[in-house]
Structure formats: structure tokens, C-alpha cells
Design a protein around this motif. Sequence first.
Motif, PDB file in Angstrom:
ATOM      1  N   GLY A 185       0.818  -1.211   0.000  1.00 19.06           N
ATOM      2  CA  GLY A 185       0.000   0.000   0.000  1.00 19.06           C
ATOM      3  C   GLY A 185       0.851   1.259   0.000  1.00 19.06           C
ATOM      4  N   PHE A 186       1.923   1.246   0.784  1.00 22.42           N
ATOM      5  CA  PHE A 186       2.797   2.413   0.832  1.00 22.42           C
ATOM      6  C   PHE A 186       3.474   2.632  -0.520  1.00 22.42           C
ATOM      7  CE2 PHE A 186       6.806   4.605   1.738  1.00 22.42           C
ATOM      8  CZ  PHE A 186       6.366   5.659   2.542  1.00 22.42           C
ATOM      9  N   ALA A 187       3.942   1.532  -1.133  1.00 17.93           N
ATOM     10  CA  ALA A 187       4.582   1.647  -2.453  1.00 17.93           C
ATOM     11  C   ALA A 187       3.596   2.179  -3.491  1.00 17.93           C
ATOM     12  CB  ALA A 187       5.133   0.285  -2.878  1.00 17.93           C
ATOM     13  N   ALA A 188       2.328   1.776  -3.378  1.00 18.52           N
ATOM     14  CA  ALA A 188       1.317   2.245  -4.332  1.00 18.52           C
ATOM     15  C   ALA A 188       1.107   3.750  -4.216  1.00 18.52           C
ATOM     16  CB  ALA A 188       0.013   1.499  -4.100  1.00 18.52           C
ATOM     17  N   GLN A 189       1.197   4.285  -2.981  1.00 19.37           N
ATOM     18  CA  GLN A 189       1.012   5.722  -2.793  1.00 19.37           C
ATOM     19  C   GLN A 189       2.079   6.532  -3.533  1.00 19.37           C
ATOM     20  OE1 GLN A 189       0.733   6.864   1.356  1.00 19.37           O
ATOM     21  NE2 GLN A 189      -0.402   5.004   1.871  1.00 19.37           N
ATOM     22  N   TRP A 190       3.254   5.948  -3.670  1.00 21.32           N
ATOM     23  CA  TRP A 190       4.378   6.661  -4.279  1.00 21.32           C
ATOM     24  C   TRP A 190       4.665   6.172  -5.698  1.00 21.32           C
ATOM     25  CZ3 TRP A 190       6.595  10.821  -1.940  1.00 21.32           C
ATOM     26  CH2 TRP A 190       6.293  11.016  -0.585  1.00 21.32           C
ATOM     27  N   ALA A 191       3.804   5.332  -6.226  1.00 17.99           N
ATOM     28  CA  ALA A 191       4.058   4.747  -7.547  1.00 17.99           C
ATOM     29  C   ALA A 191       4.127   5.811  -8.640  1.00 17.99           C
ATOM     30  CB  ALA A 191       2.987   3.710  -7.869  1.00 17.99           C
ATOM     31  N   ASP A 192       3.228   6.787  -8.586  1.00 14.71           N
ATOM     32  CA  ASP A 192       3.224   7.820  -9.629  1.00 14.71           C
ATOM     33  C   ASP A 192       4.496   8.658  -9.579  1.00 14.71           C
ATOM     34  OD1 ASP A 192       0.785   6.947 -10.496  1.00 14.71           O
ATOM     35  OD2 ASP A 192      -0.380   8.495  -9.459  1.00 14.71           O
ATOM     36  N   ALA A 193       4.939   9.000  -8.376  1.00 14.35           N
ATOM     37  CA  ALA A 193       6.159   9.802  -8.240  1.00 14.35           C
ATOM     38  C   ALA A 193       7.374   9.026  -8.735  1.00 14.35           C
ATOM     39  CB  ALA A 193       6.354  10.222  -6.783  1.00 14.35           C
ATOM     40  N   ASP A 194       7.421   7.741  -8.424  1.00  9.39           N
ATOM     41  CA  ASP A 194       8.534   6.913  -8.908  1.00  9.39           C
ATOM     42  C   ASP A 194       8.479   6.752 -10.426  1.00  9.39           C
ATOM     43  OD1 ASP A 194       9.845   6.568  -6.556  1.00  9.39           O
ATOM     44  OD2 ASP A 194       9.585   4.398  -6.426  1.00  9.39           O
ATOM     45  N   ALA A 195       7.273   6.606 -10.967  1.00 12.01           N
ATOM     46  CA  ALA A 195       7.135   6.475 -12.416  1.00 12.01           C
ATOM     47  C   ALA A 195       7.598   7.750 -13.123  1.00 12.01           C
ATOM     48  CB  ALA A 195       5.682   6.163 -12.775  1.00 12.01           C
ATOM     49  N   GLU A 196       7.313   8.892 -12.520  1.00 16.31           N
ATOM     50  CA  GLU A 196       7.758  10.155 -13.107  1.00 16.31           C
ATOM     51  C   GLU A 196       9.292  10.247 -13.094  1.00 16.31           C
ATOM     52  OE1 GLU A 196       7.253  14.976 -12.273  1.00 16.31           O
ATOM     53  OE2 GLU A 196       5.856  13.532 -11.370  1.00 16.31           O
ATOM     54  N   LEU A 197       9.901   9.811 -11.996  1.00 14.45           N
ATOM     55  CA  LEU A 197      11.368   9.793 -11.923  1.00 14.45           C
ATOM     56  C   LEU A 197      11.951   8.843 -12.956  1.00 14.45           C
ATOM     57  CD1 LEU A 197      12.521   9.850  -8.176  1.00 14.45           C
ATOM     58  CD2 LEU A 197      13.132  11.448  -9.993  1.00 14.45           C
ATOM     59  N   ALA A 198      11.342   7.667 -13.092  1.00 12.33           N
ATOM     60  CA  ALA A 198      11.834   6.690 -14.065  1.00 12.33           C
ATOM     61  C   ALA A 198      11.782   7.251 -15.484  1.00 12.33           C
ATOM     62  CB  ALA A 198      11.010   5.401 -13.970  1.00 12.33           C
ATOM     63  N   GLU A 199      10.713   7.970 -15.815  1.00  7.77           N
ATOM     64  CA  GLU A 199      10.604   8.590 -17.137  1.00  7.77           C
ATOM     65  C   GLU A 199      11.649   9.688 -17.313  1.00  7.77           C
ATOM     66  OE1 GLU A 199       9.651   9.707 -20.900  1.00  7.77           O
ATOM     67  OE2 GLU A 199       9.160   7.854 -19.818  1.00  7.77           O
ATOM     68  N   HIS A 200      11.918  10.406 -16.239  1.00  8.22           N
ATOM     69  CA  HIS A 200      12.943  11.458 -16.273  1.00  8.22           C
ATOM     70  C   HIS A 200      14.322  10.842 -16.565  1.00  8.22           C
ATOM     71  CE1 HIS A 200      14.066  15.604 -14.369  1.00  8.22           C
ATOM     72  NE2 HIS A 200      14.816  15.323 -15.412  1.00  8.22           N
ATOM     73  N   ILE A 201      14.616   9.712 -15.942  1.00  8.16           N
ATOM     74  CA  ILE A 201      15.892   9.008 -16.197  1.00  8.16           C
ATOM     75  C   ILE A 201      15.969   8.584 -17.652  1.00  8.16           C
ATOM     76  CG2 ILE A 201      17.207   6.908 -15.703  1.00  8.16           C
ATOM     77  CD1 ILE A 201      16.203   7.086 -12.824  1.00  8.16           C
ATOM     78  N   ARG A 202      14.877   8.011 -18.173  1.00 10.87           N
ATOM     79  CA  ARG A 202      14.884   7.535 -19.565  1.00 10.87           C
ATOM     80  C   ARG A 202      15.121   8.695 -20.536  1.00 10.87           C
ATOM     81  NH1 ARG A 202      12.457   7.812 -23.815  1.00 10.87           N
ATOM     82  NH2 ARG A 202      10.871   9.178 -22.911  1.00 10.87           N
ATOM     83  N   ALA A 203      14.427   9.819 -20.298  1.00  9.55           N
ATOM     84  CA  ALA A 203      14.588  10.974 -21.185  1.00  9.55           C
ATOM     85  C   ALA A 203      16.004  11.538 -21.105  1.00  9.55           C
ATOM     86  CB  ALA A 203      13.565  12.052 -20.817  1.00  9.55           C
ATOM     87  N   ALA A 204      16.554  11.597 -19.903  1.00  7.20           N
ATOM     88  CA  ALA A 204      17.920  12.116 -19.738  1.00  7.20           C
ATOM     89  C   ALA A 204      18.939  11.195 -20.403  1.00  7.20           C
ATOM     90  CB  ALA A 204      18.236  12.302 -18.261  1.00  7.20           C
ATOM     91  N   ARG A 205      18.710   9.885 -20.343  1.00  3.04           N
ATOM     92  CA  ARG A 205      19.609   8.938 -21.028  1.00  3.04           C
ATOM     93  C   ARG A 205      19.590   9.176 -22.537  1.00  3.04           C
ATOM     94  NH1 ARG A 205      19.205   2.747 -18.655  1.00  3.04           N
ATOM     95  NH2 ARG A 205      20.465   3.084 -16.770  1.00  3.04           N
ATOM     96  N   ASP A 206      18.408   9.442 -23.074  1.00  5.82           N
ATOM     97  CA  ASP A 206      18.315   9.707 -24.513  1.00  5.82           C
ATOM     98  C   ASP A 206      19.012  11.011 -24.892  1.00  5.82           C
ATOM     99  OD1 ASP A 206      16.864   7.395 -24.795  1.00  5.82           O
ATOM    100  OD2 ASP A 206      14.902   8.394 -24.788  1.00  5.82           O
ATOM    101  N   ARG A 207      19.035  11.958 -23.964  1.00  5.37           N
ATOM    102  CA  ARG A 207      19.570  13.278 -24.256  1.00  5.37           C
ATOM    103  C   ARG A 207      21.080  13.370 -24.028  1.00  5.37           C
ATOM    104  NH1 ARG A 207      16.698  15.751 -20.820  1.00  5.37           N
ATOM    105  NH2 ARG A 207      14.943  16.117 -22.213  1.00  5.37           N
ATOM    106  N   VAL A 208      21.623  12.518 -23.120  1.00  3.67           N
ATOM    107  CA  VAL A 208      22.990  12.735 -22.637  1.00  3.67           C
ATOM    108  C   VAL A 208      24.028  12.688 -23.752  1.00  3.67           C
ATOM    109  CG1 VAL A 208      23.513  10.315 -22.072  1.00  3.67           C
ATOM    110  CG2 VAL A 208      24.548  12.156 -20.729  1.00  3.67           C
ATOM    111  N   GLU A 209      23.816  11.856 -24.756  1.00  3.19           N
ATOM    112  CA  GLU A 209      24.795  11.741 -25.835  1.00  3.19           C
ATOM    113  C   GLU A 209      24.829  12.981 -26.719  1.00  3.19           C
ATOM    114  OE1 GLU A 209      26.994   9.421 -26.121  1.00  3.19           O
ATOM    115  OE2 GLU A 209      26.209   8.282 -24.422  1.00  3.19           O
ATOM    116  N   HIS A 210      23.823  13.822 -26.607  1.00  3.14           N
ATOM    117  CA  HIS A 210      23.736  14.990 -27.481  1.00  3.14           C
ATOM    118  C   HIS A 210      24.045  16.297 -26.741  1.00  3.14           C
ATOM    119  CE1 HIS A 210      21.929  12.254 -30.364  1.00  3.14           C
ATOM    120  NE2 HIS A 210      21.041  11.899 -29.451  1.00  3.14           N
ATOM    121  N   VAL A 211      24.328  16.196 -25.440  1.00  2.00           N
ATOM    122  CA  VAL A 211      24.649  17.403 -24.672  1.00  2.00           C
ATOM    123  C   VAL A 211      26.030  17.907 -25.075  1.00  2.00           C
ATOM    124  CG1 VAL A 211      25.153  18.305 -22.361  1.00  2.00           C
ATOM    125  CG2 VAL A 211      23.183  16.803 -22.718  1.00  2.00           C
TER     126      VAL A 211
END
Length: 674
Positions: A227-253
Motif C-alpha cells: 500500500g505504501f509503495a502504491a502511494q508513491w508509484a506515480d512519483a517513482d514512475a515520473e522519476l523513471a521517465e525522467h531518467i529515460r529521457a535524460a539517457r536519450d539526451r545525454v549523448e547529445h549534450v
Amino acid sequence: MSHAPRFPFSAVVGHDDLRLALLLNAVHPRIGGVLVRGEKGTAKSTVVRALASLLPALDVADDCRFGCDPAAPDPQCPDAPHGETATRKPAQLVELPVGATEDRLIGSLDLERALTEGVRAFQPGLLAGAHRGVLYVDEVNLLHDHLVDLLLDAAAMGRAHVERDGVSVSHAASFLLVGTMNPEEGELRPQLLDRFGLTVQVAASREVTTRTEVVRRRLAFEADPAGFAAQWADADAELAEHIRAARDRVEHVVLPDSELRRISALCAAFDVDGMRADLVLARTAVAHAAWRGADAVAEEDVEAAARLALPHRRRRDPFDEPGMAEDQLQQALSDAAEQADEQPPDDPDDDPDGPDDGGPGGGSEPQDEPTGPDGGGGGEQQEQPGGGDSERSPVGAGQSFRARLLEVPGLGEGAPGRRSRARSRSGRTTRATTVGGHGLHVTATLAAAAPHQAARGRSGPGLILRSDDVRRALREGREGNLVLFAVDASGSMAARDRMSAVSGAVLSLLRDAYQRRDKVGVITFRGDKAELALPPTSSVDIAAARLRSLRTGGRTPLADGLLRTQHVIRTEATRDPQRRPLVVLLTDGKATVGVGGATGSKQAVDDSLRAARVLAGTGTAAVVVDCENGPVKLGLANQLATALGGPSLRLEELSAENVAGVVRAVSGDSGLAA
């Protein structure tokens, strides 16, 4: 198989630097990992384990034991070529236990196939399992040095190379390396510290509101993990998407030349060794820019990277304070800004004399010389006639030096270290044996069985083994010891120049013990009794701090010092029976107090010699450092050394630069030898 929910990364309270360091490594694994230093109970492991849940899922070739991406397989993969089928799997968190062997880490010969099919095949280790995931080492400071070297080599190169047991394998091993440690349990050598990309110091908050929230969230998680993990699932999912986007961008910085000059100027200002710091700082700044969604590195990215990449690289000595003062960083950033704004010459050859020596780290500022923990030290002290009981202030440490090796003789079986010879599970194999040993000696076992295959009726692949074919490996490495410094702090030793030299010698020996992964303790004797100034510890920071407060004066209860040393050894033997002790006694031998407080020089000397013989009877290795000076020498320290069964060295002979060779703490056959 379902796993219990991990504590959500987004639910962690505080530890901003730690979370940022982990996220930047997730974006750019070539940064080189994170070392997390902090006291126990600061959620180090919780945060690291939570990170793995944020990493993107991976496509893994079904027929690959090394985690190859089917879209871009490793051309040197031992399992290549791969089929067309793949499975999507979550990123792995692989934990390396402190007691792991080299075979478990890097892999080894597949014994099952070697013995049943007679072929040489490779069994992957934890490095293969961690590929494209996280490799986590708790208590990394307690891991054997050669395993840490292997880990860091693989993390830096992104590959693991195995050459052993007739097997030659190279496979991809790109992972996010995270090590956690409690500095009170011992430090990593500065050479290994430098190999970690980033380092973070964590501590429990002293703010009541923050501590309350930490406890509230932890109790809620324990009551209902899902239940506790479910409360924070959206916040963790947003962080995970942020990591994925940054990985795609890092080679072009883009890393502008001005920011590259800023990075180089910072590293020069902090006088770091080599070029690794510059590379790590550049990669971290690029990752930080990608994380904040920028297309180019800016000053704020370099500053954030410097806070994480530079503090541990300033620590060249175990007695250097870790970390970096804020004003020092700001001054370096200000100086680096001038360098960043300068335009480089069109032709470097136009300036044959090289850069101006007045730049950052170029000598315009006086540099502090390392003098040990207490380079100063009180006013003048005069040795009082007769060794009176007046107490003196703590003395400053004299010049430190590289100490010669003091080694316990024989062959031990203690904790891995770098001092004395020892039987080892992970050292080099010296020979095969049918009795004892650690692990199977594969080559010798196969060689013993091979001549008998025809007689045993072998007609196909594989070997027919008998119990008497089995050979085990005798391995030899190095162990850490329990090094006890028994320091005479009485009035006869209290002359400032002499006690300063003794303090400098003890600091040098402590530094040596730190590098050799010993436990160290300090016993002082003065006045009427001996005192355990430092219970045995692996933290030489604590030892050095206690040495700073060493006070001198009074009579010399030498016998009590030796008996107290024996008591400490006996107590430690119940906790760690395999760790062999080495006593380093620093004294001029002029005992003035006997057992039970008896006075009279002759009685005191006789009691000290009897105590020395009792200590020698336990088989303890000992070295006496003779601190007697002056035109007339009584030679009492030499008598002590004879009673202890060990050598007597002059103070100046502790320096490896002045004396060649190796000192063995007990000469001849002491009963400790194998």
C-alpha cells in the motif's frame, strides 16, 4: 516469482546529494559509480536498493547468460551468436557480499561441464549478472582490496576480462556501481577512493521535523509495504521517465570549451592527482545538464559535479579530513571562472614557457605540508629530574615517514589484509594438496584422473573420477593483524623533542596499519597505571584523534603496561581468534613502578621483565622501539626485547627509507609458524 516491494525512492526524506549522485550515474553509467559514506542507520542501503526500481526495463537475448541487448549485442560475448528471441526484464540489482570470492565475482571454470563432458566452459559471475543493472556492495571498505580493484576496473572499462583455469573470456559488464561504508569500521585506501566516480557523505538529520517524517514513513511502509509503495508509484514512475529521457539526451549534450576549461581549472586548483578527476567531472556535468533538460553544460552543472566528484580526491592520507569546505569550493569556482572566460591561444606553441605559475594550484598560494594530525603542539616542556608526577600538555607529532614493514612470522589464517603471510581463500594458489586447502584445484584433479581413464573403462566424453583423484588448492595471501601500540608516556619520556618524535613514529605506524588493513589499539602507561587509550578499531581516524590528546608525565608503570596489553589481546582473541596480534612497545625501558604499585627501580625493572616473559609465553609477536637517548644508555629496552623474544629497534630505524629489508616481529621458530 514476485518480490516484496522495496521502499520507494521518491519517499526517501532528505539525502539530496545521495539521490542526485545515484540519478546522475543512472543517466551516465560511465561516471564510475557512487561511494556512500555514513554512520550506521542512515538509510544508505534503503536508498540504493530503491534506485533499481527506477531503471528502465531491458530486452535480454534469451540464449545469453551475459545480458546482451538483442538490438546491440556485445560482439565479443561468449554466448554469441544470439538467436532472435528476447525477453523483457527489469533491471537487476546484484548484491556482492563481503565474503565473496574472486570466482563468485568474475566467474570461473564450469566444474560440472569440465568433470562430466571434459570441456572447458565458463561459468559467469556476479559481474555478468549486473550487466546493464546495479552492482551494490555493502561495507565495501571491508571487501578485500584485490576484489575492489577488479570491481573498479570493470566499472571503468565496461568489460570484465577473465584469464584463469585455462579459460580466457571477455564480456560486457556495464553497470552502476554503488558501495556503502561506515568510516568507523575502516577506510578505503586513497588509491581506491579515487577510482569511485562520486562520493557522498550522509548523516542523520538533527532537525526534529525531518526525523519525525523519516520515522512516520518507515512505520507506514512496514505496516503495509504494498500500500505504501502504491502511494508513491506515480512519483517513482515520473522519476523513471525522467531518467529515460535524460539517457536519450545525454549523448547529445554539448560541453563548451569554456566549461571544459572551468573543469580543468577546478581540478588544478584542488591539486588532484592524474586526469581521472577531470574526466569524471566532465561526465558528471554532462549528465547533470541532461538531467535538467539542457542542451549544453553550464556553470551550474560544473558546480554540482564538483561537489560530488572532488571532495574524496583531496584525501591523499588517512589522516586528512574528508570533504571540502564551502568557502574553499566557492573560491575555486571564482578562480576557475577567470580561466573559463579566457580565450585559449590559437597556437599552443606560441607560449613555449607553458602556463603562468600563478594560476590555480600553480604555486601562488603557499601549500600546507602534511605533518600528521597535530603539526603544532604546546609550549616548551622540560623533563623533570626523577620523573616527577607533574602532568604535561599534549605534545605535537613529529615528522611522519614511510614505516618499514613489521610482520608477524609464520602463516596465519586471519582476515584479509596486507601485512603478514596467511592461508587464504582468495590468494594465489601455491600448490595442490590432498589434505586441507580451500576449494578444488581443478587442473590437478583432472591431471590426477587422466592417466586412469582407460583402466576405468571410459569410452565417451567426460571423466570418470574417484575420491582419491580430488586435489584441493593451497592458497596464500596476506592478512591484517591486531597491532597494539604500547606507548610509554611517563616523565622520563616527556622531553618535548623525544615525545614529539615518538608521536610521529606512532602516526607513521598507524598510517602503515591503515594501508595494511589492520585493527589497531593504543595502550599508554604513566603515573601509577596503564590505560587503554584506544580500544582496537579499524578506524585510524579515531586512533589519530586519541593520539593528539596523549598526555605525558609521572612515573613509569611498565609492568602494568605489558600486563594490560596481554589482557587486551586475550579479550580480542575471544572476538576474533584468527587475527594474530603484534605488539609494538615504544619505551626507554626505565621502569619505576612495579606490580601492584611497588616502588624501587630494581623491583620495577624485574617486574617488567617478568611481565614481558609472560606475554612472550602466549606466543605474541612483539617489537621493542628503543626510545632511550642521551650520552649514557642503560640498555633496558634491549633486555625487554630479549624477554619478549623480539627485536629491538632504534626509533630512527622505523623508517623504510633509512633501513632496507623486512623486519619480522619474532625471529626464529616461535611456535606461530605453520
